[in-house]
Each structure stands twice: as structure tokens, then as C-alpha cells.
Enzyme design. Structure first.
Site, short mmCIF file in Angstrom:
data_model
loop_
_atom_site.label_atom_id
_atom_site.label_comp_id
_atom_site.label_asym_id
_atom_site.label_seq_id
_atom_site.Cartn_x
_atom_site.Cartn_y
_atom_site.Cartn_z
N GLY A 14 34.62 35.50 -58.83
CA GLY A 14 33.91 34.48 -58.06
C GLY A 14 33.00 33.69 -58.98
O GLY A 14 33.26 33.54 -60.17
N CYS A 15 31.91 33.23 -58.43
CA CYS A 15 30.96 32.41 -59.18
C CYS A 15 30.49 33.15 -60.43
O CYS A 15 29.99 34.26 -60.35
CB CYS A 15 29.77 32.08 -58.30
SG CYS A 15 28.47 31.19 -59.15
N PHE A 16 30.63 32.51 -61.57
CA PHE A 16 30.26 33.20 -62.81
C PHE A 16 28.76 33.45 -62.92
O PHE A 16 28.33 34.34 -63.64
CB PHE A 16 30.81 32.54 -64.06
CG PHE A 16 30.63 31.04 -64.20
CD1 PHE A 16 29.56 30.35 -63.69
CD2 PHE A 16 31.58 30.32 -64.90
CE1 PHE A 16 29.42 28.98 -63.84
CE2 PHE A 16 31.46 28.95 -65.09
CZ PHE A 16 30.37 28.28 -64.55
N TRP A 17 27.96 32.69 -62.19
CA TRP A 17 26.51 32.95 -62.20
C TRP A 17 26.23 34.40 -61.81
O TRP A 17 25.35 35.04 -62.37
CB TRP A 17 25.79 32.08 -61.18
CG TRP A 17 25.73 30.63 -61.45
CD1 TRP A 17 26.07 29.96 -62.60
CD2 TRP A 17 25.29 29.63 -60.54
NE1 TRP A 17 25.86 28.62 -62.44
CE2 TRP A 17 25.39 28.39 -61.19
CE3 TRP A 17 24.83 29.67 -59.23
CZ2 TRP A 17 25.03 27.19 -60.58
CZ3 TRP A 17 24.48 28.49 -58.62
CH2 TRP A 17 24.57 27.26 -59.29
N CYS A 18 26.98 34.87 -60.82
CA CYS A 18 26.74 36.21 -60.28
C CYS A 18 27.40 37.31 -61.09
O CYS A 18 27.17 38.49 -60.83
CB CYS A 18 27.23 36.27 -58.84
SG CYS A 18 26.31 35.18 -57.73
#
Length: 178
Positions: A14-18
Site C-alpha cells: 500500500g502507501c509507502f509512507w506507512c
């Protein structure tokens, strides 16, 4: 220590931030880079990737010291960050650029990832099939600087996003305090 003592692991969840924070401060982790992989365009931008036309997936490239943390441990940590039953994205992030993938850099990594996936399937932890794919690594392109270490740079935004997307709730409900 020279670079020859380090290896890399590439995970999409999913979102690479997470996907940065869970790995970033572990012993043996040299660095965690947000980026894009698996697509057809060299050095894509965030807007190109999110358009869905490049075939890239948001991912993290983890540089680690295998004498301090094993690939198997990294894969185990990876599972705890994802919903391995959702091939259409992760949490609020939908589409191929957010699909869950373990990208392997060697036959050894492939075997270890497949073994771990099989163990998760056999555990009965989820009633739905485990659909995270295991694929050969592709060129990895570092994302724009503002995406790097987002959880540190924009901690309030990151915390709202990780909770609001449903990720934190899912992890707490399905994985507990791993």
C-alpha cells in the site's frame, strides 16, 4: 563496513509512507527508501505512478545487514503491516500501484518468501485466501524527496493518514501487538 555486507529487500504494502516506519529503526537496518517498482517508465514521478498508466507499485527498498536481521524476519514484519487478503490495494489506497507484493532479489529470497506465505496460509489466521504476490524484483526508483521519511517529517499528517486509512485498525484487530 562496506556495502558488500548489506542486502536489500523490496516490499509493497500500500502507501509507502506507512511501510517505512515499521522497518526504519530496527537493529541491522541501514536505510529504508520509498519508491516505485515494477513498471514500464524509467524514473517515474508520483503523479505518473498514481495515474495507473506506468504499471509501477509503491514500495520500500530496505537495505539491511543479514548478520543482524534476517530476510525471514523482514518478511514476518512485512506481513504485520498489510492485509494479505486484499489484492486490489491496501486499506483506503486502491489500485495496482498499492497492491501487496514481495519482490525478491534472489532465488533464496523467493524460497523464503514462499515458505513464509505458505505458513501464513496454513495458520488459518485469515478466512480469505492469502493473495500477496511474490515476484522478481524490477528496477527500483527512489520517490521524490518529500516522500522519504514522511512519518518523521510530517508526523501529524502521517498519524492521521495511517489511522484514517484503516491500516492501524486492521493491524490492531488482525495482528495485535506483534
Amino acid at each position: 563496513m562496506s556495502d558488500k555486507n548489506f542486502e536489500t529487500a523490496i516490499f509493497a504494502g500500500g502507501c509507502f509512507w506507512c511501510m517505512v516506519k515499521p522497518f526504519d529503526s530496527l537493529p541491522g537496518i541501514e536505510k529504508v527508501v520509498s519508491g516505485y517498482t515494477g513498471g514500464t517508465v524509467e524514473n517515474p514521478t508520483y503523479s505518473q505512478v498514481t495515474s495507473g498508466k506506468t504499471g509501477h507499485t509503491e514500495a520500500v527498498e530496505i537495505t539491511y545487514d543479514p548478520s543482524k536481521i534476517s530476510y525471514e524476519e523482514l518478511v514476518e514484519i512485512y506481513w504485520y503491516q498489510t492485509d494479505p487478503t486484499d489484492a486490489g490495494g491496501q486499506f483506503a489506497d486502491r489500485g495496482d500501484s498499492y497492491r501487496p507484493v514481495i519482490f525478491y532479489n534472489s532465488e533464496d529470497q523467493k524460497e523464503k518468501a514462499e515458505k513464509s506465505k505458505k505458513a501464513l496460509e496454513q495458520s488459518g489466521k485469515f478466512s480469505e485466501p492469502i493473495v500477496t504476490s511474490i515476484e522478481p524484483a524490477h528496477p527500483f526508483y527512489k520517490a521524490e524527496e518529500y516522500h522519504q521519511d514522511f512519518y518523521k517529517k510530517e508526523s501529524a499528517h502521517y498519524n492521521r493518514y495511517s489511522r484514517g486509512s484503516g491500516r492501524v485498525g486492521f493491524i490492531e484487530q488482525n495482528w495485535g501487538n506483534q
